[in-house]
Scaffold this motif. Structure first.
Motif, short mmCIF file in Angstrom:
data_model
loop_
_atom_site.label_atom_id
_atom_site.label_comp_id
_atom_site.label_asym_id
_atom_site.label_seq_id
_atom_site.Cartn_x
_atom_site.Cartn_y
_atom_site.Cartn_z
N ALA A 197 33.25 40.07 44.78
CA ALA A 197 32.39 40.51 43.68
C ALA A 197 32.90 40.00 42.35
CB ALA A 197 32.30 42.03 43.65
N LEU A 198 31.95 39.71 41.46
CA LEU A 198 32.29 39.32 40.09
C LEU A 198 31.57 40.29 39.17
CD1 LEU A 198 33.32 37.35 37.85
CD2 LEU A 198 31.18 36.10 38.16
N VAL A 199 32.33 40.97 38.32
CA VAL A 199 31.73 41.91 37.38
C VAL A 199 31.85 41.28 35.99
CG1 VAL A 199 31.86 44.22 36.38
CG2 VAL A 199 32.35 43.88 38.82
N ILE A 200 30.71 41.14 35.33
CA ILE A 200 30.72 40.52 34.01
C ILE A 200 30.40 41.56 32.95
CG2 ILE A 200 29.67 38.76 32.53
CD1 ILE A 200 29.53 36.92 34.82
N LYS A 201 31.36 41.73 32.01
CA LYS A 201 31.17 42.70 30.92
C LYS A 201 30.48 41.97 29.78
CE LYS A 201 35.59 42.86 31.19
NZ LYS A 201 37.01 43.03 30.86
N ARG A 202 29.43 42.61 29.25
CA ARG A 202 28.65 41.93 28.22
C ARG A 202 28.59 42.75 26.93
NH1 ARG A 202 23.31 40.65 29.77
NH2 ARG A 202 23.50 38.89 28.38
N GLY A 203 29.65 43.51 26.66
CA GLY A 203 29.75 44.27 25.41
C GLY A 203 28.54 45.17 25.20
N GLU A 204 27.93 45.05 24.03
CA GLU A 204 26.80 45.94 23.72
C GLU A 204 25.56 45.65 24.56
OE1 GLU A 204 24.89 45.31 19.85
OE2 GLU A 204 26.03 43.45 19.66
#
Ligand code: AMP
Length: 314
Positions: A197-204
């Motif tokens: 799995a790849l989790v991408i954090k995109r801030g706001e």
């Protein structure tokens, strides 16, 4: 299930358009472990200097975080100074003093080596690989990294990613790492290196998760006042991993709930400076915001048919 984190324990100086702090408790392992401690037992591996006092240690103790593998050595604790402008998604690093972190070699006690869930926080990728090798029996190992390592030692970052189950990074890092501007293609490339799995954090803008057969994305919790985003990424990872450790399963459904818990924890973290808000968070507040996410993203599926009258208009 026991959760181990290795990463930085720091003093941060931070300036945002809404205020500043000259010296506050920070670091990736700090933010991660405080967040994860709401879900499960956490052990932290890191290093601090002589200036790291009883007041700071109490923050870990009060949340029941095990600090047996938090080394104290001669010298000063890692120090980071950063500034955020009105675009709170981007941190501008003004100063990084590695101090005792420069010679940091993670030392895992036997108990830590038996950890079932592990988070390799943002440190030198070869050190992350060393820790990975020591926790052979772990069921789930996740990794974070940052632009500094992707720029300086990209092949080491890729080698580390090849040895873990989950990668948790932000969108800019995913693009830089894969050399691919399109985020979907970037995700496919990173997944092709092996993680499940790849989790991408995109801030706001929220967070997204890519697995072999699925895509899941949610918005960020709509907050009117964001004071300090420092540590939001690690707090997210702490909620994500902490929930998975407590649920004992890591299937798609659990990972989706984990993304929500990660987003819930990050949304609290940014409401005040550093660890201030998370330190006095309650389980009730966490559950209320989890429910708010459910309401916010729920919709009914209704098959659409164009009404006959509309079809004949004009
Ligand atoms: P984030 O969750 O990405 O906002 O991470 C914020 C934390 O990362 C701060 O509390 C800093 O102390 C820490 N940090 C900043 N630069 C580094 C670095 N080069 N290595 C490890 N930790 C860092």
């Amino acid at each position: 299930m026991s959760l181990l984190v290795v990463g930085s324990v720091a003093f941060d100086a931070v300036e945002t358009p809404f205020g500043s702090r000259e010296k506050m408790l920070g670091g990736s392992a700090t933010h991660f472990s405080l967040s994860a401690s709401f879900f499960t037992d956490v052990r932290v591996v890191g290093v601090v200097g002589e200036d790291f006092g009883g007041e700071e240690m109490r923050v870990f103790e009060e949340r029941g975080i095990n600090t047996d593998d938090l080394e104290r050595v001669a010298g000063e604790t890692f120090f980071w100074r950063g500034r955020y402008d009105f675009d709170l998604n981007t941190a501008h690093t003004l100063d990084t003093r590695l101090n005792v972190f420069a010679d940091f070699r993670p030392k895992l006690s036997e108990v830590s080596q038996r950890s079932r869930m592990v988070f390799l926080g943002n440190i030198q990728p070869e050190l992350q690989r060393g820790v990975r090798r020591e926790v052979r029996g772990a069921e789930l190992v996740a990794l974070d990294t940052m632009n500094y390592w992707i720029t300086s030692v990209p092949e080491q970052v890729e080698a580390a990613i090849r040895e873990v189950d989950v990668v948790i990074i932000n969108d800019a890092e995913a693009r830089q790492l894969s050399k691919e501007p399109n985020l979907i293609k970037a995700a496919r490339r990173i997944l092709s290196w092996g993680p499940r799995a790849l989790v991408i954090k995109r801030g706001e803008y929220g967070a997204a998760m890519f697995t072999d057969g699925a895509y899941f994305a949610i918005p960020a919790y709509p907050l009117e006042s964001v004071f300090d985003p420092t540590g939001a990424g690690d707090t997210f990872a702490g909620g994500f991993m902490g929930y998975l450790a407590s649920s004992g399963t890591v299937d798609e459904a659990a990972m989706r709930r984990a993304i929500i818990f990660g987003s819930v924890m990050a949304s609290f973290n940014v409401e005040e400076f550093g660890t201030e808000r998370v330190q006095r968070l309650t389980h009730r507040e966490i559950n209320e915001r989890f429910s708010a996410f459910k309401r916010m993203t729920h919709f009914e599926e209704i098959p659409f048919e164009r009404p006959a009258a509309a079809a004949t208009e004009k």
